[in-house]
Every structure is written in structure tokens, then in C-alpha cells.
Design an enzyme around this catalytic site. Structure first.
Site, PDB file in Angstrom:
ATOM      1  N   LYS A  98      -1.948   3.328  -1.734  1.00  0.00           N
ATOM      2  CA  LYS A  98      -2.672   4.024  -2.751  1.00  0.00           C
ATOM      3  C   LYS A  98      -1.855   4.127  -4.030  1.00  0.00           C
ATOM      4  CE  LYS A  98      -4.736   6.979   0.753  1.00  0.00           C
ATOM      5  NZ  LYS A  98      -4.712   8.303   1.359  1.00  0.00           N
ATOM      6  N   GLY A  99      -0.557   3.957  -3.890  1.00  0.00           N
ATOM      7  CA  GLY A  99       0.372   4.231  -4.990  1.00  0.00           C
ATOM      8  C   GLY A  99       0.160   3.472  -6.274  1.00  0.00           C
TER       9      GLY A  99
ATOM     10  N   GLU B   8       2.231  -3.399  -7.466  1.00  0.00           N
ATOM     11  CA  GLU B   8       2.852  -2.363  -6.643  1.00  0.00           C
ATOM     12  C   GLU B   8       3.379  -1.237  -7.522  1.00  0.00           C
ATOM     13  OE1 GLU B   8       2.993  -0.722  -4.084  1.00  0.00           O
ATOM     14  OE2 GLU B   8       4.306  -1.687  -2.644  1.00  0.00           O
ATOM     15  N   ASP B   9       3.431  -0.036  -6.965  1.00  0.00           N
ATOM     16  CA  ASP B   9       3.936   1.095  -7.737  1.00  0.00           C
ATOM     17  C   ASP B   9       5.450   1.053  -7.906  1.00  0.00           C
ATOM     18  OD1 ASP B   9       4.447   1.715  -5.053  1.00  0.00           O
ATOM     19  OD2 ASP B   9       3.611   3.734  -5.147  1.00  0.00           O
TER      20      ASP B   9
ATOM     21  N   ASP C  69      11.397  -0.476  -3.922  1.00  0.00           N
ATOM     22  CA  ASP C  69      12.461   0.417  -3.476  1.00  0.00           C
ATOM     23  C   ASP C  69      13.399  -0.367  -2.557  1.00  0.00           C
ATOM     24  OD1 ASP C  69      13.985   2.586  -2.553  1.00  0.00           O
ATOM     25  OD2 ASP C  69      12.277   3.880  -2.228  1.00  0.00           O
TER      26      ASP C  69
ATOM     27  N   LYS D 261      13.564   0.259  -8.347  1.00  0.00           N
ATOM     28  CA  LYS D 261      14.668   1.134  -7.941  1.00  0.00           C
ATOM     29  C   LYS D 261      15.722   0.262  -7.268  1.00  0.00           C
ATOM     30  CE  LYS D 261      13.670   5.320  -6.304  1.00  0.00           C
ATOM     31  NZ  LYS D 261      13.407   6.439  -5.343  1.00  0.00           N
TER      32      LYS D 261
ATOM     33  N   VAL E 202      10.809   9.936  -7.223  1.00  0.00           N
ATOM     34  CA  VAL E 202       9.879  10.010  -8.347  1.00  0.00           C
ATOM     35  C   VAL E 202       8.434  10.137  -7.871  1.00  0.00           C
ATOM     36  CG1 VAL E 202      11.370   8.824  -9.987  1.00  0.00           C
ATOM     37  CG2 VAL E 202       9.856   7.483  -8.548  1.00  0.00           C
TER      38      VAL E 202
ATOM     39  N   ASP F  36       3.452   9.432  -4.924  1.00  0.00           N
ATOM     40  CA  ASP F  36       3.207  10.730  -4.309  1.00  0.00           C
ATOM     41  C   ASP F  36       4.377  11.219  -3.480  1.00  0.00           C
ATOM     42  OD1 ASP F  36       2.082  10.483  -1.023  1.00  0.00           O
ATOM     43  OD2 ASP F  36       2.750   8.742  -2.141  1.00  0.00           O
TER      44      ASP F  36
ATOM     45  N   ARG G 127      -0.030  12.365  -7.208  1.00  0.00           N
ATOM     46  CA  ARG G 127      -0.517  11.072  -7.706  1.00  0.00           C
ATOM     47  C   ARG G 127      -1.232  11.207  -9.046  1.00  0.00           C
ATOM     48  NH1 ARG G 127      -0.019   7.244  -3.605  1.00  0.00           N
ATOM     49  NH2 ARG G 127      -0.316   7.993  -1.480  1.00  0.00           N
TER      50      ARG G 127
END
Length: 182
Positions: free
Chosen positions: A45-46, A101-102, A105, A133, A155, A161, A167
Site C-alpha cells: 500500500k505504501g 515503490e515507496d 530499504d 535508505k 519515516v 506507515d 499514510r
């Protein structure tokens, strides 16, 4: 009135900064995919806020699709185990794919996703990420398009989220440690 902003240690990127950078990345994508009609794949969902604004800023013809992948659950760190919850709705053979993509990481999720999609014989698979990141990278993978670099802080906002909250913040901020360590 309780505000989500009270849970932020600091704001890293304002709505205006986010909007401006997305427009720049959209221009790069327009140039690189002119005449190719890429399938833009949102990782739910990000990425949904970023995805919607990015596609609205693009001017070339694109197609939309969605996938849901998880390696976090309600945790603040990736488990390293990737689970596909929702797959694409169509064949991608011979098509140009842009994974939206959000955040990149550890790299586990995107490495799994890119490898999975490549087995379906697309023309290309690229990654467009809102945030990178690098400090937390475990797997050797990089986004082809990135809006912002962030440090090793937790973050939230603009689609990102903690336990399904934050969000809808229009900014990206660092969540106060006491919010997620209790």
C-alpha cells in the site's frame, strides 16, 4: 485535537518538496519511455500516494497495475521473508515494467520482486522509488529513479506507515521513537 504531526520528531520533506521532485522524476520517465507505453506497477500500500502523483505528472501513455508484497507486517524492520499477497492482473511478456515503490530499504522485497518479474520475460524491469535508505541495504539492488535519500530513521507519511497509520500525512517525517518502541 490529537494530530499525527505530534508523533513526528521532524519533517524531512514538505508536500511542496515532494511535488517538485516527483515532477522532475516524471519528466525523466517521460523521456526514457517515450513511445514504449510502460506498465507502471504500484507496490501496495505504501507507494499509492507517490504512484498516483507520479502518474498524473507523466505525459506519456502508460498502463497501471498493482502488486502487494510484504516483508514487514507491523514491525519496523524487514523480516527478510517476502510474501506476495497480490500478483499482477496480466502478462508482462515483452513489456517495459516500472516498479513504483515507496522506499528501498534492506532490498529484500525489491530483489525478490525484480527476480520474479524477470522470469516472465518482460522487455525491461526498472525501479522508481520515492525514498532510498542506502544505510540499511542488505541486498545489492538500487532504484533506477529515486526522489530522495534518507538516513537510517523510521519515516512515515505520504503513503509510508507504522502499523497502518500515518499514510495520509502529506509530508514525510521521522516518527518519534517512543511511538513505535512501546
Amino acid at each position: 485535537m490529537e494530530s499525527m504531526y505530534n508523533d513526528l520528531e521532524k519533517v524531512l520533506f514538505t508536500k511542496e518538496q515532494i511535488d517538485a521532485r516527483i515532477k522532475e522524476v516524471a519528466k525523466e520517465l517521460d523521456k526514457d519511455y517515450e513511445g514504449k507505453r510502460p506498465i507502471m506497477v504500484s507496490i501496495l500500500k505504501g507507494s499509492i500516494m507517490f504512484y498516483a502523483d507520479l502518474l498524473r505528472a507523466m505525459t506519456i501513455k502508460t498502463e497501471m497495475d498493482f502488486m502487494a508484497i510484504s516483508s514487514y507486517g507491523n514491525a519496523t524492520k524487514s523480516s527478510g521473508e517476502v510474501k506476495m499477497i497480490k500478483d499482477l492482473d496480466r502478462s508482462i511478456e515483452g513489456r517495459h515494467i516500472v516498479i513504483v515503490e515507496d522506499i528501498v530499504d534492506t532490498g529484500y522485497t525489491l530483489n525478490y520482486l525484480k527476480a520474479t518479474l524477470k522470469t516472465r520475460n518482460p522487455a525491461s524491469v526498472k525501479i522508481c522509488a520515492l525514498l532510498n535508505k542506502q544505510e540499511r541495504r542488505v541486498v545489492d539492488i538500487a532504484a533506477d529513479y529515486t526522489c530522495f535519500e534518507v538516513g537510517d530513521e523510521f519515516v512515515v507519511g505520504y503513503g509510508l506507515d507504522y502499523a497502518q497509520i500515518y499514510r495520509n500525512l502529506p509530508v514525510i517525517g521521522v516518527l518519534k521513537k517512543e511511538v513505535y518502541s512501546s
